[in-house]
Design a protein around this motif. Structure first.
Motif, mmCIF file in Angstrom:
data_model
loop_
_atom_site.group_PDB
_atom_site.id
_atom_site.type_symbol
_atom_site.label_atom_id
_atom_site.label_comp_id
_atom_site.label_asym_id
_atom_site.label_seq_id
_atom_site.Cartn_x
_atom_site.Cartn_y
_atom_site.Cartn_z
ATOM 1 N N TYR A 127 -6.252 0.704 -6.324
ATOM 2 C CA TYR A 127 -5.782 -0.543 -5.726
ATOM 3 C C TYR A 127 -4.961 -0.312 -4.463
ATOM 4 O O TYR A 127 -5.114 -1.012 -3.462
ATOM 5 N N ARG A 128 -4.089 0.659 -4.491
ATOM 6 C CA ARG A 128 -3.146 0.835 -3.384
ATOM 7 C C ARG A 128 -3.861 1.229 -2.092
ATOM 8 O O ARG A 128 -3.588 0.671 -1.019
ATOM 9 N N ALA B 77 0.826 -1.210 0.000
ATOM 10 C CA ALA B 77 0.000 0.000 0.000
ATOM 11 C C ALA B 77 0.862 1.262 0.000
ATOM 12 O O ALA B 77 0.468 2.289 -0.581
#
Length: 444
Positions: free
Chosen positions: A405-406, A326
């Protein structure tokens, strides 16, 4: 608590069919477990190969969107929404071994249908969804039978070792399977890999059918009782138990986070980061190595620090890889020389944590519950897990669309951390293998 089997051999007690006396036996020397282990191992190898094929098929052949990918992921657990608790109660009354044989044959036929769909140009999102749903129903019955069946094959003192052996073989399959799958996709294509998986499941069914074990038929329900009473009894037992309650809550949170990362990791690597298929298979294979090491260490860790702390250790380690992904600014422009090691390390740590905690968690759960409640206790926890996974998978697609996404992976890392904190602030953290008979095994 009613209709709970006693501990006498022949009464359906856990380990009634396994050798007794002394310390934990080498479980692979128990013929019934050796057959069960063999069937489970080759099934895991086929599943690992087919898993790569499924992800490639979804992303590259039918060109599924992020939302469609999340729907397909969720469909595998839809049966738990409607049948999970019912099947768990049934498995406390049905013979579990024939169920495992029949479900293996059914899954073989379902997977064999995929090449047929490809050859007839009928493979699309909807037909693949139907196959996934069918596999979900069969897997529900198989899982509901397998977990309470294991205590019939080995003694209670050997449950952690038995689960560790299963975990070790599964992760060896997870090491070889993805790499093999990535190579075979290049050579023969994804559809033919499903033929391989169908054959593997047929062989597993044959091995499973050779197991000789006595499963005592349960008494008929008392007048005025129905399956709803059985389900309620299992839920009360699980969620009023002072050790199983925090364990269940923690694993429920773990499944929420797991549903997010499982749904997104493949598309994140293949599409967002543009990782080649061969590299993706290699990354998953490294994860398999981590899982093998974790399962290898699990009995020793559980014996040294206790079941509760072993599970907690796994929960803590789980946070690190997803928090790292992340925070790192990885993109498709990032060099493969950096992408592959980072993603492989993330998979390694994630699988390592699961290997450590799974054998200890399952061994502890199976030893705590009496045989007559094994199916319902496991079904209660497992059904809640799958319901959470269903909504988490859908949430993953939505969050990835809105936040990227992150950020979504970062949210999953936070949920993993909360799952660890549940154990920190509960009596489960002090639980040890072998103390199951000194704690309350009845609802409190």
């Amino acid at each position: 608590m009613s209709e709970v089997a006693g501990d006498a051999p022949g009464a359906g007690a856990p380990g009634a069919n396994a050798p007794g006396g002394g310390g934990p036996e080498e479980v692979l020397r128990v013929p019934a477990f050796a057959l069960f282990w063999s069937a489970t191992t080759i099934r895991a190898l086929g599943s690992a190969v087919a898993g790569v094929a499924f992800q490639v098929l979804i992303v590259t052949v039918i060109g599924a969107t992020a939302l469609q990918i999340s729907i397909l992921s969720a469909l595998g657990v839809v049966p738990y929404l409607f049948l999970g608790l019912i099947v768990g109660a049934v498995m406390d009354r049905w013979r579990r071994q024939p169920t495992l044989v029949i479900t293996s044959i059914g899954r073989a036929l379902a997977l064999a249908s995929i090449p047929v769909l490809v050859l007839t140009n009928a493979l699309n999102f909807w037909s693949l969804a139907a196959v996934v749903l069918t596999l979900g129903v069969l897997t529900l019955f198989a899982d509901s039978a397998a977990q309470p069946f294991l205590p019939h094959l080995v003694s209670r003192r050997s449950l952690v070792m038995a689960n560790a052996r299963l975990g070790q073989s599964a992760t060896v399959a997870g090491t070889a399977g993805p790499a093999l799958g990535g190579a075979l996709i290049t050579l023969v294509g994804a559809p033919l890999l499903f033929v391989f998986e169908a054959v593997i499941l047929a062989v597993a069914a044959l091995l499973q059918s050779r197991i000789r074990v006595v499963e005592t038929r349960r008494k008929a329900r008392a007048p005025g009782r129905h399956i709803g009473h059985d389900i309620a009894e299992g839920m009360r037992y699980t969620y009023r138990h002072r050790m199983l309650l925090p364990l269940a809550v923690s694993v429920h949170l773990w499944f929420l986070a797991n549903s997010i990362v499982t749904t997104l990791f493949g598309v994140f690597a293949l599409r967002e980061l543009d990782v080649p298929e061969w590299a993706f298979g290699l990354i998953l294979a490294v994860g398999g190595l981590g899982g093998f090491l974790g399962a290898l260490l699990a009995p020793r860790v559980g014996s040294r620090v206790g079941a509760g702390r072993a599970i907690l250790l796994g929960r803590i380690v789980t946070v690190a890889p997803w928090l790292t992904l992340a925070l790192l600014p990885l993109t498709a422009a990032t060099s493969l020389a950096l992408l592959v090691p980072v993603l492989a390390a993330a998979q390694f740590l994630y699988a390592l944590s699961q290997g450590i905690e799974d054998a200890n968690e399952m061994g502890y759960r199976q030893a705590v519950a009496p045989d007559a409640l094994q199916g319902r206790m496991n079904a209660t926890i497992r059904t809640a897990n799958r319901v959470i996974f269903f909504f988490g998978a859908l949430l993953a697609g939505l969050l990835a669309t809105l936040l990227g996404y992150r950020v979504t992976i970062g949210i999953a890392a936070a949920v993993f951390a909360v799952a660890a904190l549940v154990i920190v602030f509960s009596p489960l953290r002090n639980a040890r293998h072998g103390d199951q008979h000194t704690i309350e095994s009845t609802p409190v």
